[in-house]
Write an enzyme that holds these catalytic residues in place. Structure first.
Site, short mmCIF file in Angstrom:
data_model
loop_
_atom_site.label_atom_id
_atom_site.label_comp_id
_atom_site.label_asym_id
_atom_site.label_seq_id
_atom_site.Cartn_x
_atom_site.Cartn_y
_atom_site.Cartn_z
N ASN A 191 0.87 -1.18 0.00
CA ASN A 191 0.00 0.00 0.00
C ASN A 191 0.90 1.23 0.00
O ASN A 191 1.50 1.56 1.02
CB ASN A 191 -0.88 -0.04 1.26
CG ASN A 191 -1.72 1.22 1.41
OD1 ASN A 191 -1.83 2.02 0.49
ND2 ASN A 191 -2.32 1.38 2.59
N LYS B 163 0.10 4.26 -0.27
CA LYS B 163 -0.57 5.43 0.35
C LYS B 163 -0.35 6.69 -0.50
O LYS B 163 -0.29 6.61 -1.73
CB LYS B 163 -0.08 5.64 1.79
CG LYS B 163 -0.15 4.35 2.61
CD LYS B 163 -0.02 4.61 4.07
CE LYS B 163 0.11 3.29 4.81
NZ LYS B 163 0.01 3.44 6.24
N HIS C 258 -9.50 0.79 4.91
CA HIS C 258 -8.21 1.00 5.57
C HIS C 258 -8.39 1.92 6.77
O HIS C 258 -9.23 2.82 6.76
CB HIS C 258 -7.21 1.62 4.57
CG HIS C 258 -5.82 1.63 5.11
ND1 HIS C 258 -5.37 2.61 5.97
CD2 HIS C 258 -4.79 0.76 4.94
CE1 HIS C 258 -4.11 2.34 6.30
NE2 HIS C 258 -3.73 1.23 5.69
N GLU D 198 -6.82 4.35 7.86
CA GLU D 198 -6.70 5.80 7.60
C GLU D 198 -7.98 6.35 6.98
O GLU D 198 -8.34 7.50 7.21
CB GLU D 198 -5.46 6.06 6.74
CG GLU D 198 -4.19 5.89 7.56
CD GLU D 198 -3.02 5.26 6.82
OE1 GLU D 198 -2.98 5.31 5.59
OE2 GLU D 198 -2.15 4.69 7.51
N GLU E 66 -5.40 -5.34 10.50
CA GLU E 66 -4.38 -4.31 10.72
C GLU E 66 -4.68 -3.57 12.03
O GLU E 66 -5.48 -2.62 12.04
CB GLU E 66 -4.40 -3.30 9.57
CG GLU E 66 -4.11 -3.91 8.22
CD GLU E 66 -3.54 -2.87 7.26
OE1 GLU E 66 -2.42 -3.09 6.81
OE2 GLU E 66 -4.20 -1.86 7.00
N GLY F 174 2.28 1.97 10.70
CA GLY F 174 3.21 3.09 10.55
C GLY F 174 3.89 3.52 11.84
O GLY F 174 4.49 4.58 11.90
N SER G 95 3.34 -2.37 10.37
CA SER G 95 4.80 -2.38 10.54
C SER G 95 5.43 -3.73 10.18
O SER G 95 6.41 -4.15 10.81
CB SER G 95 5.18 -1.94 11.96
OG SER G 95 4.72 -0.62 12.19
C1 PEP Z 1 -0.83 -0.10 5.97
O1 PEP Z 1 -0.94 1.09 5.76
O2 PEP Z 1 -1.68 -0.87 5.51
C2 PEP Z 1 0.31 -0.56 6.76
C3 PEP Z 1 0.28 -1.77 7.21
O3 PEP Z 1 1.33 0.35 6.97
P1 PEP Z 1 2.77 0.04 7.66
O4 PEP Z 1 3.27 -1.25 7.06
O5 PEP Z 1 3.61 1.20 7.32
O6 PEP Z 1 2.52 -0.10 9.13
#
Ligand code: PEP
Length: 251
Positions: A9, A11, A95, A97, A167, A173, A213
């Site tokens: 992703n 973003k 997601h 966000e 997630e 992040g 992460s």
């Molecule tokens: C995501 O945005 O779906 C995500 C898992 O981000 P990160 O790997 O940076 O934590």
């Protein structure tokens, strides 16, 4: 047997040059990988140029969102048909966000999921609890509710197109990954829930990704969990070497 699925992703990152360079770098690094499904999800505006860079490769492409209406006066929105027209196979929906920054509700996500499947896209449907929900012992309740509401009204035939991504919001992040045991516990709950909502065959065939992460150093231990079928990767998907290493570890 569920084929592992690793998706990146991107973003709101990259520009026209770096998006294409990232895609081209991955094509080169991953050309011999056959045992893992791989997808990248660039920003809308770079979909066409990334599609060109990925053409004739084994890497699929997804978008980061879609609107549920087919066309018309919806300023700023993008339809399923437009995404298909740009060679997208997947679309990320729900997601964290979009839930917590943009304010999307379970009801809106459910409409988008149904429209995406009807429009021939395969949704990567994200669920996950906030830190205060985990600390308050509400993880299972929150995730169950998101899965039930997000998948409401989907028939058995349609659900096959879906990948679920667990997630935990506190891990996205932040550099703070869920432990493999924490991930497995929630993934197993989701699989049990899918069996209750649909049936055992569907529960056993749907892929459940972990996201939060994920990076080269924790890929093997996360993927060793029986119900972790893949990863949704944010930050580490922006570096050819890191993302390629993660896919190769899984392959
Ligand atoms: C995501 O945005 O779906 C995500 C898992 O981000 P990160 O790997 O940076 O934590």
């Amino acid at each position: 047997m569920r084929k592992p699925f690793i998706a990146g992703n991107w973003k709101m990152n990259t520009n026209s040059a770096t998006a294409v360079a990232l895609a081209a770098g991955l094509v080169k690094e991953l050309e011999s990988v056959e045992t893992v499904d791989v997808a990248v999800c660039p920003p809308f505006v770079y979909l066409q140029s990334v599609a060109a860079a990925l053409s004739a490769s084994n890497i699929a492409m997804g978008a980061q969102d879609v609107y549920f209406e087919g066309n018309g006066a919806f300023t700023g929105e993008i339809s399923c048909e437009m995404l298909k027209d740009c060679s997208c196979s997947y679309v990320i929906l729900g997601h964290s966000e979009r839930r917590h920054v943009i304010g999307e509700t379970d009801e809106l996500i459910n409409k988008k999921l149904k429209a995406a499947i009807a429009g021939g896209l395969m949704p990567i449907f994200c669920v996950g609890e906030l830190l205060e929900e985990r600390d308050g012992g509400k993880t299972m309740e929150v995730v169950e509710s998101q899965v039930r509401k997000g998948l409401e009204g989907l028939c058995e035939e349609r659900i096959q197109a879906v990948t679920i991504a667990y997630e935990p919001v506190w891990a996205i992040g932040t550099g703070r990954t869920a432990t493999p045991e924490q991930a497995q516990e929630v993934h197993a709950m989701i699989r049990g829930l899918l069996e209750k909502m649909f049936d055992k065959t569907i529960a056993e065939s749907l892929r459940i990704q972990y996201g939060g992460s994920a990076k080269p150093g924790n890929t093997a231990e996360l993927m060793a969990q029986p119900d972790v079928d893949g990863l949704l990767v944010g930050g580490a998907s922006l570096k050819v070497d890191d993302f390629a290493q993660m896919v190769k570890t899984v392959a």
